[in-house]
Design a protein around this motif. Structure first.
Motif, mmCIF file in Angstrom:
data_model
loop_
_atom_site.group_PDB
_atom_site.id
_atom_site.type_symbol
_atom_site.label_atom_id
_atom_site.label_comp_id
_atom_site.label_asym_id
_atom_site.label_seq_id
_atom_site.Cartn_x
_atom_site.Cartn_y
_atom_site.Cartn_z
ATOM 1 N N GLY B 180 16.659 16.064 -9.526
ATOM 2 C CA GLY B 180 17.643 15.955 -8.458
ATOM 3 C C GLY B 180 17.082 15.422 -7.153
ATOM 4 N N ASP B 181 17.988 15.238 -6.190
ATOM 5 C CA ASP B 181 17.667 14.588 -4.917
ATOM 6 C C ASP B 181 16.495 15.244 -4.204
ATOM 7 O OD1 ASP B 181 19.849 13.124 -5.530
ATOM 8 O OD2 ASP B 181 21.075 13.719 -3.801
ATOM 9 N N ARG B 182 16.546 16.562 -4.143
ATOM 10 C CA ARG B 182 15.508 17.251 -3.374
ATOM 11 C C ARG B 182 14.142 17.074 -3.995
ATOM 12 N NH1 ARG B 182 17.060 23.167 -1.330
ATOM 13 N NH2 ARG B 182 14.917 23.289 -0.575
ATOM 14 N N ALA B 183 14.099 17.221 -5.319
ATOM 15 C CA ALA B 183 12.822 17.060 -6.006
ATOM 16 C C ALA B 183 12.303 15.638 -5.797
ATOM 17 C CB ALA B 183 12.988 17.364 -7.489
ATOM 18 N N VAL B 184 13.204 14.657 -5.922
ATOM 19 C CA VAL B 184 12.785 13.266 -5.761
ATOM 20 C C VAL B 184 12.240 13.053 -4.344
ATOM 21 C CG1 VAL B 184 13.602 10.882 -5.649
ATOM 22 C CG2 VAL B 184 14.345 12.368 -7.528
ATOM 23 N N ASN B 185 12.989 13.525 -3.346
ATOM 24 C CA ASN B 185 12.555 13.316 -1.970
ATOM 25 C C ASN B 185 11.228 14.009 -1.668
ATOM 26 O OD1 ASN B 185 14.684 11.672 -1.280
ATOM 27 N ND2 ASN B 185 15.991 13.389 -0.660
ATOM 28 N N GLU B 186 11.075 15.209 -2.204
ATOM 29 C CA GLU B 186 9.833 15.942 -1.977
ATOM 30 C C GLU B 186 8.642 15.229 -2.614
ATOM 31 O OE1 GLU B 186 9.000 18.708 -0.236
ATOM 32 O OE2 GLU B 186 11.024 18.659 0.610
ATOM 33 N N VAL B 187 8.804 14.870 -3.873
ATOM 34 C CA VAL B 187 7.679 14.262 -4.589
ATOM 35 C C VAL B 187 7.353 12.893 -3.987
ATOM 36 C CG1 VAL B 187 6.846 13.427 -6.817
ATOM 37 C CG2 VAL B 187 8.174 15.545 -6.701
ATOM 38 N N ARG B 188 8.393 12.191 -3.530
ATOM 39 C CA ARG B 188 8.168 10.850 -2.982
ATOM 40 C C ARG B 188 7.297 10.834 -1.738
ATOM 41 N NH1 ARG B 188 13.398 7.323 -3.580
ATOM 42 N NH2 ARG B 188 12.852 6.256 -5.510
#
Lengths: 351, 408
Positions: B180-188
């Motif tokens: 999801g969005d949060r995981a993507v944004n965090e990992v990015r």
């Protein structure tokens, strides 16, 4: 005048009329509430056959929506509670009148066990819980709300959350020979008052303890309500112990433990209905279910009929210390969790 | 770090982990469709399809089917290249799957391994049930696998640790982020090597569409089949998978559509009863909170509960459709006069349409009308959760490889 006087039949007749009127009042003043009832096919002006026919709102709605029945200009106080299980805080809107009523009715309820005079008060908490406004919490609000029912407050914990044995001893030396009030959250009372009193052989026999907050932490160390009462009586002489159940979403309404212990009672302006979680019908006496609380106090927000996320059971009706239903709270519903592709990653890169 | 696959002692550092898969594997570097990997996947699939396993975890049977030799062959056929173009794995692929869909990491890992990559998969410490069974089956299958498998593939579990995730990110040639969005944004936030890139799976929403005509004309058997398909699509992952339908649109005549809804609700309830579907009280309350919330916001005209299992909401406007999760078995309904009425409502984040009662031509016309606005897949009822090598608009095997052109 006692607020523990109505038999169940009297209570239901009186509350049905008042709560039906309140339902109309909230429909007329909260568009969101009216939409919910309309979507359920409940027409405005419709009567209800009994208390358990009144439409309930899940208590969590106050975390997800701003529900109020007063214009913004009338908002006098906004109470917030952070739930322990996430999902944001409840926001409860009070106008001046509602704020007054809740204090008055809470006072009337507690007067039943405290008597008419304000007693010297021992707070099983730290003064910093109310001093530090920045981190003002539900616990702080509870302490502050209860403080008005006592005088000469002494805090049993110092500002570093350490037991202040000297302060407690001094309080008892001064007031221990006459009735005094003790207030605190259940686990703190156990951890910081019971343990300390036992160790220092303090005499609490003139105390009247009012406590709340749930048993979860104590169940983990195998202390239930009976054990709590027994050990306090044996080791400190404290026998006047009153647990209560209440929530910010029905502020001012508390369900109070009777003198003989282990049952909670409803004040005359409130009631509980235990519902079967499969059919949502009312459970018979002795069958556990989800607790619905009703109260005539919430007038500034549509919180008069609420389905809690607590489990409970009614033990009997009109057969205890006070008339009406007597019940226990058994615990909380676990939180609904879904398996989805989208995690609630909680800010963790890899949680 | 706990070493999950190949089972073994815990790993003390990222360097140690990377060293364990960076040597030259026995028999040489992996190729696209490497027989050493194919052979291992087929053995693994057999374990998933064993009756005892499939009974316990039906979702693993789908995974097993996906990894049969014939299915693998189809995926590899897509990867064939014209003369003078050669395809290779990208190198090292780092997978960060979601914590709460137990099996999705296996699909993306398997495709990446087939593409000839070395892989590091981070399995969430919160994973349970089916994921544990998968890890066990992988380790079982490894016993008679070629040593190159253990020399190139590794799955680990570690608690939240940005340092580890950062080191693996810096080392990989491709990073696959689910969750999801949060995981993507965090990992990015954690940089990749300059040549490396991400394949991301952010938050998505999906819908179901039924042709009112199609429903009305369907036989009773067909209607039951449609309800079973809808049940599988919706209830398997508590309606929370990215491809689980969040709402059901009835396409056609309003009046006939109302009649069709009544029948459909009865069919769905019958399916739930036959499946002995159990609703936890907390989920039942969650559904009330969500459904009342949609009504409070003015987006639902009516709410109906068929027991705790099925909640349906009649939307005020089709365009008001909620995209957020409302709880397992909570279905906003609306009528659309035509398929093309859906077009202006579609957003980029919309992923799957599961459909019943439309022709291929109608659906392709819809896809053309959408013209890339959103929607990555249109599938029949019952197939919403069926993973494919084309997912979220990506041709995954192509994403997992790179092309080398050769001209003499």
């Amino acid at each position: 005048m006692s607020v523990f006087g109505r038999s169940q039949a009297e209570r239901e007749t009186a509350l049905l009329a008042e709560l039906t009127e309140l339902t109309e009042h909230h429909r007329a003043n909260s568009e969101q509430y009216d939409r919910i009832l309309s979507s359920l096919g409940i027409r405005s002006g419709e009567g209800f056959g009994s208390l358990n026919d009144l439409p309930w709102l899940p208590v969590r709605m106050f975390k997800t929506h701003e529900l109020k029945s007063i214009p913004d200009s009338e908002v006098f106080k906004v109470l917030t509670s952070s739930g322990t299980t996430g999902g944001g805080a409840s926001r409860i809107y009070l106008d001046k009148e509602a704020a007054g009523v809740q204090t008055k009715q809470l006072g009337a309820t507690l007067q039943e066990v405290l008597g008419g005079k304000r007693l010297p008060m021992l707070m099983v908490d730290t003064i910093s819980i109310i001093k530090n406004r920045r981190s003002f919490s539900a616990r702080g609000a509870g302490v502050l709300g209860m403080a008005t029912f006592g005088r000469g407050h002494v805090y049993a914990l110092d500002e570093n959350d350490q037991p202040d044995v000297e302060a407690v001893k001094e309080f008892l030396a001064k007031h221990g020979g006459e009735p005094f009030l003790i207030f605190g959250f259940t686990f703190m009372v156990w951890q910081y008052l019971y343990e300390v009193a036992r160790e220092h052989k303090l005499d609490l026999s003139n105390g009247i303890l009012i406590h709340s907050g749930g048993w979860k932490k104590l169940i983990d160390i195998a202390v239930d309500n009976s054990e709590f009462r027994k050990r306090f009586a044996e080791d400190t002489g404290l026998t006047q112990i009153y647990n209560y159940y209440g929530m910010i979403e029905q502020i001012g309404t508390v369900f109070l433990e009777g003198r003989s212990g282990n049952s909670l009672y409803c004040p005359d302006f409130a009631d509980v209905i235990i519902r079967n979680p499969d059919t949502w019908e009312e459970q018979p006496v002795g069958e556990p279910g989800v607790i619905e609380v009703v109260s005539t106090l919430p007038r500034s927000y549509p919180g008069h009929v609420l389905l809690t996320e607590d489990l409970g059971v009614v033990h009997g009706i009109d057969d205890g210390d006070w008339p009406g239903k007597r019940f226990s709270v058994l615990g909380r519903l676990p939180r609904a969790e879904a398996r989805g592709c989208s995690d609630t990653f909680s800010g963790a890169v890899a949680s | 770090m706990k070493r999950r696959f190949p089972a073994g002692p815990d790993v003390s550092s990222v360097d140690e982990l990377l060293a364990s898969i960076s040597g030259e594997p026995t028999g040489g570097r992996l190729k696209v469709g490497d027989e050493r990997i194919v052979d291992f996947l087929v053995k693994f699939a057999r374990k998933l399809l064993a009756p005892q396993m499939a009974r316990r975890y039906p979702e693993l049977a789908s995974l097993g089917f996906f990894l049969r030799r014939g299915e693998i062959g189809k995926v590899l056929k897509h990867l064939e290249t014209p003369a003078g173009v050669l395809r290779f794995g990208r190198g090292l692929v780092f997978h960060i799957p979601p914590a709460n869909v137990d099996t999705i990491f296996v699909y993306s890992w398997a495709l990446s391994a087939l593409a000839g990559n070395s892989n590091v998969v981070r399995i969430s410490p919160r994973s349970a049930g089916a994921a544990e069974a998968v890890v066990e089956a992988l380790n079982d299958a490894l016993r008679d696998a070629h040593p190159a498998v253990a020399q190139t593939q590794v799955m680990v579990t570690y608690d939240r640790d940005d340092k580890v995730t950062a080191a693996l990110s810096a080392a990989c040639d491709l990073r696959v982020i689910w969750g999801g969005d949060r995981a993507v944004n965090e990992v990015r936030k954690l940089p990749l090597a300059p040549h490396s890139r991400d394949v991301t799976f952010p938050d998505r929403a999906s819908f179901a569409l039924i042709s009112v005509d199609g429903w009305t004309k369907a036989t009773p058997e067909k209607k039951r089949e449609v309800a079973v398909g809808f049940y599988n699509d919706s209830y398997w992952f508590d309606q929370a998978a990215c491809s689980s339908p969040r709402a059901l649109f009835w396409v056609g005549d309003e009046v006939a559509g109302q009649q069709a809804r009544t029948e459909f609700r009865a069919e769905l309830s019958a399916v739930l009863e036959a499946k002995h579907h159990v609703v936890e009280p907390a989920m039942a309350v969650q559904k009330r909170v969500s459904a009342y919330g949609v009504a409070a916001d003015g987006h639902a005209k009516s709410i109906s509960f068929d027991g705790n299992a099925v909640a349906t909401l009649e939307l005020t406007e089709a365009a008001d459709v909620p995209r957020e999760w409302l709880g397992a078995g909570t279905f906003p309904f609306a009528t659309l006069p035509t398929l093309s009425a859906l077009v202006p409502m579609v957003q980029r984040k919309d992923q799957t349409l599961s459909v019943f009662g439309f022709s291929q031509e109608e659906l392709e016309a819809l896809a053309h009308d959408l013209a890339g606005r959103g929607i990555d897949r249109i599938v029949p009822f019952g197939n919403a959760l069926t993973f494919s090598d084309h997912w979220d608009g990506f041709d995954l095997p192509a994403e997992f490889t790179r092309l080398v052109t050769v001209q003499a």
